[in-house]
Write an enzyme that holds these catalytic residues in place. Structure first.
Site, short mmCIF file in Angstrom:
data_model
loop_
_atom_site.label_atom_id
_atom_site.label_comp_id
_atom_site.label_asym_id
_atom_site.label_seq_id
_atom_site.Cartn_x
_atom_site.Cartn_y
_atom_site.Cartn_z
N THR A 72 20.11 -34.52 11.46
CA THR A 72 21.36 -33.86 11.06
C THR A 72 21.52 -33.89 9.55
OG1 THR A 72 22.36 -34.46 13.17
CG2 THR A 72 23.88 -33.92 11.36
N ASN A 151 15.05 -27.31 20.95
CA ASN A 151 15.36 -28.55 21.68
C ASN A 151 15.76 -28.32 23.13
OD1 ASN A 151 17.49 -27.45 19.92
ND2 ASN A 151 18.82 -28.85 21.01
N HIS A 203 13.99 -40.82 16.00
CA HIS A 203 14.28 -41.29 17.36
C HIS A 203 13.75 -40.40 18.47
CE1 HIS A 203 18.03 -38.90 18.42
NE2 HIS A 203 17.94 -38.65 17.13
N THR A 239 20.71 -47.25 -0.95
CA THR A 239 19.59 -48.16 -0.70
C THR A 239 18.84 -47.71 0.54
OG1 THR A 239 20.83 -49.95 -1.71
CG2 THR A 239 18.98 -50.59 -0.29
N CYS A 326 23.43 -33.23 21.61
CA CYS A 326 24.36 -33.10 20.50
C CYS A 326 25.39 -32.03 20.77
CB CYS A 326 23.61 -32.76 19.23
SG CYS A 326 22.23 -33.83 18.98
C1 LIG Z 1 16.12 -29.65 16.97
C2 LIG Z 1 16.99 -30.77 16.50
N1 LIG Z 1 17.44 -30.76 15.24
C3 LIG Z 1 18.21 -31.75 14.77
C4 LIG Z 1 18.59 -32.80 15.55
C5 LIG Z 1 19.46 -33.89 14.99
O1 LIG Z 1 18.70 -35.03 14.74
P1 LIG Z 1 19.40 -36.47 14.61
O2 LIG Z 1 19.85 -36.86 15.97
O3 LIG Z 1 18.32 -37.36 14.05
O4 LIG Z 1 20.53 -36.32 13.65
C6 LIG Z 1 18.17 -32.84 16.89
C7 LIG Z 1 18.63 -33.93 17.80
O5 LIG Z 1 18.87 -33.71 18.97
C8 LIG Z 1 17.35 -31.79 17.38
O6 LIG Z 1 16.90 -31.78 18.64
#
Ligand SMILES: Cc1ncc(COP(=O)(O)O)c(C=O)c1O
Length: 388
Positions: A72, A151, A203, A239, A326
């Protein structure tokens, strides 16, 4: 009850070796990488090695890698960083209709701030319309941001072709790819894709949450989002998350076989899943590109609600998702399914299965059997529609 975790696109379980390295770093390599003494230098050296490791896997230079708090932040850093740096009278930015919210929401924000925003449509498998892209780029276009591996669907975009289109029309336009779902699963070369920027996150690959990185091609002008002590070559102050970065590095090292044996094994597992589901349940649709990422399988069932199915499976220790983790709390939940034109009767009954190397053939059989039982009993509760 054995738990079968099929939500690896949402997040993954940290690998024990990663957790061990992180613990060791927290306790023993606790120096601040900016400190001039040897504890600082040791921490700095450790994150330098991870920077190089990421660069090697993207085919770029280590000075082009900047650590972030995850996908993000990375997406925000690139998009906002490019737009805020340009600040011209006329600016156009382009993205697709199936981006992660951490891209789409930033574009929506700018749309409300007098910047011309173009959102490209996709075909029924989720590939962006390249003709529409070609027609959309002009001399005012400062940025194109495209999701490399979707995703929800697993669809992989033809990045070299997209890069060529962008750079042929406007070589100065920044080409950014959200590669959070592709990094260390699908090979990439930022040179051949003509990329100026790329986002990755820890992650999704058995690394820790809250850490990631971006690639920014040397010479690309980006305004920093976070100012302060000048870490990460002044682009991202604060940091460094040393234990997180070391954990990310270990997660990358553990994936050395990912592009060969693992990819093929997951592909076989996904095919077995599809075949078994198709043999046991009628009224289904497999969404996305059959040649997309094998790690993601997007399935729709008619006359079933995805969320109810999800909870029914959860009660049997099987964990899936109804879409992007998300976006599952947002109002416009199904914009990706809408963009590929999925019929209404299937849209509500969609689940996402996302695999990892921890899943076995037996797990697939157990999961499919549970899905078949759940779908059949849920359908009994649905009143048949008139005129069907
Ligand atoms: C395609 C994609 N972009 C961005 C993100 C966001 O990553 P993060 O959870 O590390 O903020 C995700 C998380 O689901 C994702 O699948």
């Amino acid at each position: 009850m054995k738990e079968i975790y099929l939500d690896n696109a949402a997040t993954t379980r940290v690998a024990p070796q990663v957790a061990q390295k992180m613990l060791d770093t927290l306790v023993n390599n606790y120096g601040n990488p900016s400190s001039l003494h040897r504890l600082g230098i040791r921490a700095e050296q450790a994150i330098k090695e991870v920077r190089q490791l990421i660069a090697d896997n993207l085919c770029c230079q280590s000075q082009e890698i900047y650590f972030t708090s995850g996908g993000t932040e990375g997406n925000n850093m690139i998009i906002q960083g490019v737009v805020e740096n340009k600040k011209r009278n006329r600016m156009r930015i382009i993205t697709s209709a199936i981006e992660h919210p951490s891209v789409l929401d930033v574009f929506t924000f700018y749309q409300n701030h007098q910047i011309e925003v173009i959102v490209l449509g996709v075909d029924t498998q989720g590939h962006i319309d390249q003709d529409q892209l070609k027609a959309a780029i002009n001399e005012d276009t400062i940025l194109v941001s495209i999701i490399g591996v979707n995703n929800e669907l697993g669809t992989i975009q033809d990045l070299p072709a997209i890069g060529k289109i962008i750079k042929t029309v406007n070589p100065k336009c920044v080409f950014h790819v959200d590669f959070v779902q592709g990094f260390m699963k699908i090979p990439i070369n930022v040179q051949t894709c003509l990329l100026d920027a790329l986002t990755l996150s820890g992650h999704k690959i058995f690394g820790p949450k809250g850490v990631g990185a971006v690639y920014i091609k040397k010479g690309t002008d980006i305004k920093p989002l976070i100012r302060g002590g000048g870490q990460e070559s002044n682009l991202r102050s604060g940091t460094e998350n040393v234990p997180g970065i070391i954990g990310l590095g270990e997660a990358i090292r553990l994936r050395k076989d990912a592009f060969g044996d693992e990819f093929e094994a997951i592909r076989i597992l996904r095919t077995a899943f599809i075949n078994e589901v198709a043999a046991k349940i009628d009224g289904i649709k497999i969404n996305g590109d059959p040649n997309g990422s094998p790690y993601v399988l997007n399935l729709s069932f008619n006359r079933v609600r995805g969320e109810v199915l999800l909870h029914s499976l959860e009660s049997k220790g099987i964990f899936v998702s109804t879409g992007s983790a998300c976006s599952s709390h947002k109002k416009e939940k199904q914009y990706v399914l809408k963009a590929i034109g999925l019929a209404e009767e299937y849209k509500e009954g969609t689940i996402r299965i996302s695999f990892s190397q921890e899943i076995t053939k037996d797990d697939v059989e157990t999961a499919v059997e549970a899905i078949a039982q759940a779908v059949n009993s849920l359908r009994l509760l649905v009143k048949p529609r008139k005129n069907r």
